[in-house]
Write a protein that holds these residues in place. Structure first.
Motif, PDB file in Angstrom:
ATOM      1  N   TYR A 177       0.818  -1.205   0.000  1.00  0.00           N
ATOM      2  CA  TYR A 177       0.000   0.000   0.000  1.00  0.00           C
ATOM      3  C   TYR A 177       0.853   1.257   0.000  1.00  0.00           C
ATOM      4  CZ  TYR A 177      -4.528  -2.243   0.549  1.00  0.00           C
ATOM      5  OH  TYR A 177      -5.668  -2.968   0.326  1.00  0.00           O
ATOM      6  N   GLY A 178       2.152   1.116   0.291  1.00  0.00           N
ATOM      7  CA  GLY A 178       3.032   2.265   0.205  1.00  0.00           C
ATOM      8  C   GLY A 178       3.119   2.842  -1.191  1.00  0.00           C
ATOM      9  N   VAL A 179       2.792   2.031  -2.203  1.00  0.00           N
ATOM     10  CA  VAL A 179       2.840   2.521  -3.576  1.00  0.00           C
ATOM     11  C   VAL A 179       1.812   3.623  -3.814  1.00  0.00           C
ATOM     12  CG1 VAL A 179       1.167   0.941  -4.625  1.00  0.00           C
ATOM     13  CG2 VAL A 179       3.120   1.715  -5.958  1.00  0.00           C
ATOM     14  N   MET A 180       0.753   3.666  -2.987  1.00  0.00           N
ATOM     15  CA  MET A 180      -0.281   4.673  -3.169  1.00  0.00           C
ATOM     16  C   MET A 180       0.257   6.083  -2.947  1.00  0.00           C
ATOM     17  SD  MET A 180      -2.944   2.954  -4.013  1.00  0.00           S
ATOM     18  CE  MET A 180      -4.255   4.148  -3.794  1.00  0.00           C
ATOM     19  N   PHE A 181       1.330   6.195  -2.164  1.00  0.00           N
ATOM     20  CA  PHE A 181       1.902   7.513  -1.877  1.00  0.00           C
ATOM     21  C   PHE A 181       3.018   7.875  -2.845  1.00  0.00           C
ATOM     22  CE2 PHE A 181       0.241   5.844   2.131  1.00  0.00           C
ATOM     23  CZ  PHE A 181      -0.587   6.878   2.511  1.00  0.00           C
ATOM     24  N   GLU A 182       3.323   6.977  -3.784  1.00  0.00           N
ATOM     25  CA  GLU A 182       4.427   7.230  -4.707  1.00  0.00           C
ATOM     26  C   GLU A 182       3.988   6.972  -6.144  1.00  0.00           C
ATOM     27  OE1 GLU A 182       8.019   5.279  -3.572  1.00  0.00           O
ATOM     28  OE2 GLU A 182       7.679   5.629  -1.439  1.00  0.00           O
ATOM     29  N   THR A 183       2.802   7.434  -6.494  1.00  0.00           N
ATOM     30  CA  THR A 183       2.290   7.271  -7.852  1.00  0.00           C
ATOM     31  C   THR A 183       1.779   8.606  -8.367  1.00  0.00           C
ATOM     32  OG1 THR A 183       0.094   6.671  -7.006  1.00  0.00           O
ATOM     33  CG2 THR A 183       1.608   4.862  -7.478  1.00  0.00           C
ATOM     34  N   LEU A 184       1.821   8.761  -9.659  1.00  0.00           N
ATOM     35  CA  LEU A 184       1.283   9.958 -10.306  1.00  0.00           C
ATOM     36  C   LEU A 184       0.056   9.644 -11.144  1.00  0.00           C
ATOM     37  CD1 LEU A 184       4.629  11.612 -11.461  1.00  0.00           C
ATOM     38  CD2 LEU A 184       3.187  12.273  -9.523  1.00  0.00           C
ATOM     39  N   SER A 185      -0.292   8.364 -11.283  1.00  0.00           N
ATOM     40  CA  SER A 185      -1.478   7.979 -12.035  1.00  0.00           C
ATOM     41  C   SER A 185      -1.977   6.648 -11.505  1.00  0.00           C
ATOM     42  CB  SER A 185      -1.164   7.857 -13.532  1.00  0.00           C
ATOM     43  OG  SER A 185      -0.318   6.744 -13.788  1.00  0.00           O
ATOM     44  N   TRP A 186      -3.255   6.368 -11.777  1.00  0.00           N
ATOM     45  CA  TRP A 186      -3.823   5.099 -11.325  1.00  0.00           C
ATOM     46  C   TRP A 186      -3.159   3.920 -12.015  1.00  0.00           C
ATOM     47  CZ3 TRP A 186      -6.355   4.408  -7.090  1.00  0.00           C
ATOM     48  CH2 TRP A 186      -7.123   5.441  -6.559  1.00  0.00           C
ATOM     49  N   ALA A 187      -2.621   4.110 -13.190  1.00  0.00           N
ATOM     50  CA  ALA A 187      -1.960   3.003 -13.894  1.00  0.00           C
ATOM     51  C   ALA A 187      -0.762   2.486 -13.107  1.00  0.00           C
ATOM     52  CB  ALA A 187      -1.528   3.443 -15.289  1.00  0.00           C
ATOM     53  N   ARG A 204      10.685  15.071  -3.729  1.00  0.00           N
ATOM     54  CA  ARG A 204      11.786  15.883  -4.266  1.00  0.00           C
ATOM     55  C   ARG A 204      12.007  15.606  -5.750  1.00  0.00           C
ATOM     56  NH1 ARG A 204      14.344  14.595   0.769  1.00  0.00           N
ATOM     57  NH2 ARG A 204      15.437  12.856  -0.260  1.00  0.00           N
ATOM     58  N   GLU A 205      11.852  14.370  -6.156  1.00  0.00           N
ATOM     59  CA  GLU A 205      12.089  14.010  -7.554  1.00  0.00           C
ATOM     60  C   GLU A 205      10.944  14.433  -8.467  1.00  0.00           C
ATOM     61  OE1 GLU A 205      12.765   9.852  -7.662  1.00  0.00           O
ATOM     62  OE2 GLU A 205      14.552   9.924  -6.386  1.00  0.00           O
ATOM     63  N   ASN A 206       9.738  14.539  -7.919  1.00  0.00           N
ATOM     64  CA  ASN A 206       8.565  14.801  -8.757  1.00  0.00           C
ATOM     65  C   ASN A 206       7.767  15.995  -8.240  1.00  0.00           C
ATOM     66  OD1 ASN A 206       8.454  12.102 -10.518  1.00  0.00           O
ATOM     67  ND2 ASN A 206       8.878  11.514  -8.392  1.00  0.00           N
ATOM     68  N   GLY A 207       8.467  16.972  -7.661  1.00  0.00           N
ATOM     69  CA  GLY A 207       7.778  18.109  -7.072  1.00  0.00           C
ATOM     70  C   GLY A 207       6.881  18.850  -8.038  1.00  0.00           C
ATOM     71  N   GLY A 208       7.384  19.149  -9.240  1.00  0.00           N
ATOM     72  CA  GLY A 208       6.583  19.883 -10.211  1.00  0.00           C
ATOM     73  C   GLY A 208       5.345  19.121 -10.633  1.00  0.00           C
ATOM     74  N   ALA A 209       5.494  17.832 -10.898  1.00  0.00           N
ATOM     75  CA  ALA A 209       4.350  17.013 -11.311  1.00  0.00           C
ATOM     76  C   ALA A 209       3.320  16.902 -10.189  1.00  0.00           C
ATOM     77  CB  ALA A 209       4.824  15.621 -11.740  1.00  0.00           C
ATOM     78  N   GLU A 214      -1.950  18.285  -7.903  1.00  0.00           N
ATOM     79  CA  GLU A 214      -2.797  18.799  -6.834  1.00  0.00           C
ATOM     80  C   GLU A 214      -3.598  20.010  -7.294  1.00  0.00           C
ATOM     81  OE1 GLU A 214      -3.442  17.403  -4.041  1.00  0.00           O
ATOM     82  OE2 GLU A 214      -2.051  15.762  -4.489  1.00  0.00           O
ATOM     83  N   TRP A 215      -2.997  20.863  -8.093  1.00  0.00           N
ATOM     84  CA  TRP A 215      -3.734  22.021  -8.618  1.00  0.00           C
ATOM     85  C   TRP A 215      -4.886  21.567  -9.495  1.00  0.00           C
ATOM     86  CZ3 TRP A 215      -5.025  26.760  -7.918  1.00  0.00           C
ATOM     87  CH2 TRP A 215      -5.580  27.500  -8.975  1.00  0.00           C
TER      88      TRP A 215
END
Length: 230
Positions: A177-187, A204-209, A214-215
């Protein structure tokens, strides 16, 4: 392959395996799951009658069992149906679960099964302790042998399951379930990764994304609240 408790709740996997073990097809499994969902929905009325007046219990059952969310959970092989069933069982058993040492032991086992059905059901333990303190008073609650038998037994069983899963797989229960906090898409959720960079390193690695994501969520939430009538 990883053990089921590392990736998903254990009890839904067991419930799904039983019909398949007797030769059921996926269609038959889906029908059995829908029947289980109907039974759990009906039980919401029975549990509600133990805690609420008839009108409130009926409204509670209708709002739950006839909701679109429950329909979605019933027609898909998800963990929500068994998790709600476990929660209802805990609510029904809680009033009598602390009357004796034996009932406290049984309630602890039921709570562990609930936790294996959905990890956030483990929060039932501190909630029950708080409810007992409010109902009986802090002093009598702290002196209650059944209450601390329940808490201690659950913690022992919880740690035993965690030790067994770590020994068998090298990972903690629900660690995926830790993967839920390190994803940018449901895929990405379906990748079943077992190596995590850590939440801060991922940010830090994906701050802009993440800021863009979130916006976009805030904008859609605002549209849903103030612009979209549906």
């Amino acid at each position: 392959p990883l053990l089921a408790p590392v990736i998903r709740p254990l009890m839904p996997s067991v419930l799904f395996a039983l019909p398949l073990g007797f030769g059921s097809s996926l269609v038959g499994l889906s029908l059995a799951h829908a029947v289980l969902a109907s039974f759990v929905g009906a039980c919401s009325l029975l549990v509600g009658l133990r805690l609420l007046p008839l009108s409130s219990a009926t409204a509670f059952a209708i709002a739950g069992a006839w909701s679109p969310a429950w329909r979605t959970a019933s027609v898909n092989l998800l963990a929500e149906v068994s998790a709600v069933g476990a929660l209802l069982a805990l609510l029904a058993a809680a009033p009598i679960g602390l009357r004796s040492i034996r009932s406290a032991l049984l309630l602890a086992v039921l709570t562990l099964l609930g936790w294996l059905t959905r990890q956030n059901l483990g929060v039932f333990v501190p909630i029950l302790v708080l409810a007992c303190c409010i109902d009986r008073g802090i002093g009598p609650a702290l002196r209650s042998r059944p209450l601390w038998t329940y808490v201690g037994t659950f913690l022992l069983l919880h740690q035993a399951v965690g030790f067994a899963v770590r020994w068998a797989s090298g990972f903690a229960p629900y660690q995926h379930y830790g993967v839920m906090f390190e994803t940018l898409s449901w895929a990405d959720v379906g990748l079943y990764r077992i190596e995590y960079t850590g939440l801060l390193a991922f940010a830090r690695e994906n701050g802009g994304a993440l800021l863009s994501f979130e916006w976009d969520n805030l904008r859609r939430l605002g549209d849903a609240f103030y612009y979209d009538p549906f």
